[in-house]
Design a protein around this motif. Structure first.
Motif, mmCIF file in Angstrom:
data_model
loop_
_atom_site.group_PDB
_atom_site.id
_atom_site.type_symbol
_atom_site.label_atom_id
_atom_site.label_comp_id
_atom_site.label_asym_id
_atom_site.label_seq_id
_atom_site.Cartn_x
_atom_site.Cartn_y
_atom_site.Cartn_z
ATOM 1 N N ARG A 125 0.854 -1.185 0.000
ATOM 2 C CA ARG A 125 0.000 0.000 0.000
ATOM 3 C C ARG A 125 0.897 1.244 0.000
ATOM 4 N NH1 ARG A 125 -3.049 3.202 3.724
ATOM 5 N NH2 ARG A 125 -1.648 4.725 2.788
ATOM 6 N N LYS A 130 -2.427 12.327 -1.836
ATOM 7 C CA LYS A 130 -2.812 12.242 -0.426
ATOM 8 C C LYS A 130 -3.918 13.231 -0.062
ATOM 9 C CE LYS A 130 -1.454 9.989 2.107
ATOM 10 N NZ LYS A 130 -1.943 8.596 2.334
ATOM 11 N N THR A 184 -11.696 7.589 2.485
ATOM 12 C CA THR A 184 -12.781 7.980 3.375
ATOM 13 C C THR A 184 -13.496 9.251 2.944
ATOM 14 O OG1 THR A 184 -11.695 6.907 5.179
ATOM 15 C CG2 THR A 184 -13.121 8.742 5.767
ATOM 16 N N LYS A 206 -13.218 2.766 1.118
ATOM 17 C CA LYS A 206 -13.126 3.003 2.559
ATOM 18 C C LYS A 206 -14.382 3.707 3.078
ATOM 19 C CE LYS A 206 -8.701 3.043 4.110
ATOM 20 N NZ LYS A 206 -7.495 3.750 4.582
ATOM 21 N N ARG A 236 -12.394 1.617 8.490
ATOM 22 C CA ARG A 236 -11.156 2.292 8.875
ATOM 23 C C ARG A 236 -11.357 3.220 10.063
ATOM 24 N NH1 ARG A 236 -11.270 7.278 9.352
ATOM 25 N NH2 ARG A 236 -9.448 7.881 8.144
HETATM 26 C C1 PEP Z 1 -4.872 6.168 3.501
HETATM 27 O O1 PEP Z 1 -5.168 4.972 3.468
HETATM 28 O O2 PEP Z 1 -3.737 6.593 3.291
HETATM 29 C C2 PEP Z 1 -5.913 7.141 3.853
HETATM 30 C C3 PEP Z 1 -5.752 8.434 3.651
HETATM 31 O O3 PEP Z 1 -6.989 6.570 4.419
HETATM 32 P P1 PEP Z 1 -8.441 7.130 4.796
HETATM 33 O O4 PEP Z 1 -9.073 7.532 3.519
HETATM 34 O O5 PEP Z 1 -9.063 5.953 5.462
HETATM 35 O O6 PEP Z 1 -8.226 8.287 5.731
#
Ligand code: PEP
Ligand code: MN
Length: 336
Positions: A125, A130, A184, A206, A236
């Motif tokens: 992963r 981001k 998410t 997610k 998550r």
């Molecule tokens: C991730 O998996 O890097 C992430 C940002 O996750 P989430 O969307 O669950 O916050």
């Protein structure tokens, strides 16, 4: 349809579904063909049940009680198994994806990929795009990060999971990723869900911070209704009044989702807790509770990580955890 229904009879039913303005979805690969009838209809549902019951080859007509149709157990009674580069998700083996929160450099990515592979991870992963709470925080390396992941895949053979945040980047991310993650914050970005629904690559979806499991399944339905059946659901952690951890892991999600859907369910203990000291415990709870997999953040130097260092395991702690998880998996008649 009856098991002995002929292809002609199946076709006749499909044609009729189209004639009344709905879309037929066939659940392939199973002995008994189930045809889902999807769409908004004017007719009374009871009349339609009678109407289709009269067709030759039809065994019975049932109303799917939930709003998610293709994701429901009624449409697809057996567990879906999603295969990626020879790895099966949703079968007996509990599958672990591991790697950094953010892709930081080629050397970092390859080092982590080697370490997590040696420990038994089946996926790498890593985030190249981001979603950060602050616009001033590191936003990821973008395409360069995707290239580093592809290099790590070449070196280790591990397929890669990475997030796509925007409809404009779907083609780019799909060029590199084996599994595309919908994060998410984008769980209800319907334009993005529809677009990844047209891909022929699995989607790791997610759960939103404040989303009910029903909402999560409706988002899966958006992807599936565009023709992509390969959706992996990920719990998550959600926002609750409890603030001793970053989020609260909803362990209930595992049996509830397993009851309602045939899709594989995995847990992300890193974002769910936000603290590496709690990751092991929640990982073990997840495997014991029937999760099909885990996605875990691992970093060789968590203090200097560009993002999510406090919740990242070092490779040695990850390796020790994998040994424990193997024993938990075997206690619930699974492998890892
Ligand atoms: C991730 O998996 O890097 C992430 C940002 O996750 P989430 O969307 O669950 O916050
Ligand atoms: Mn992270």
């Amino acid at each position: 349809m009856r098991t002995e229904a002929t292809p002609d009879q199946v076709q006749q039913v499909e044609d009729e579904i189209q004639r009344i303005g709905c879309r037929p979805f066939i659940n392939p690969g199973v002995e008994r063909k189930v045809i889902a009838v999807l769409g908004a209809i004017d007719a009374r549902k009871g009349d339609l049940v009678e109407h289709f019951n009269a067709f030759p080859g039809v065994a019975r007509v049932e109303l799917i009680s939930h709003l998610w149709k293709l994701a429901s157990r009624e449409y697809h009674p057996t567990d879906s198994v999603i295969e990626v580069a020879g790895v099966k998700i949703g079968a007996d083996e509990v599958v672990v994806a591991a790697g950094p929160c953010s892709i930081e450099s080629e050397a970092q990515t390859i080092e982590i990929a080697r370490a997590v592979k040696a420990a038994g991870a089946k996926f790498l992963r890593g985030g190249a795009f981001k979603p950060r709470t602050s616009p001033y925080a590191f936003q990821g390396l973008g395409e360069q990060g995707l290239r580093f992941m592809a290099k790590a895949r070449e070196e280790t053979g591990l397929p890669v999971v990475t997030e796509v945040m925007d409809t404009h980047e779907v083609d780019l991310v799909a060029k590199y990723a084996d599994v595309l993650q919908i994060g998410t914050r984008n769980m209800q970005n319907y334009a993005l869900l529809k677009m990844v629904g047209t891909l022929r690559k699995p989607i790791l979806l997610k759960r939103g911070l404040g989303a009910k499991l029903k909402d999560l399944l409706m988002s899966a339905e958006y992807i599936m209704s565009e023709g992509n059946p390969d959706v992996i659901l990920c719990e998550r952690g959600i926002t609750t009044f409890e603030d001793s951890t970053r989020n609260t892991t909803d362990i209930n999600a595992i049996p509830v989702l397993k009851h309602w859907t045939h899709l594989p369910v995995i847990i992300d203990p890193s974002h769910a807790t936000g603290d590496w000291r709690y990751v092991g415990s929640i990982s073990k709870a997840a495997v014991a509770g029937g999760a099909d997999g885990l996605i875990i953040e691992v970093h060789p130097d968590p203090i200097h990580a560009m993002s999510d260092g406090p919740q990242s395991l070092t490779p040695s702690k990850f390796t020790a955890l994998m040994d424990q998880l193997r024993r938990v998996a075997s206690a619930v008649d699974r492998t890892l």
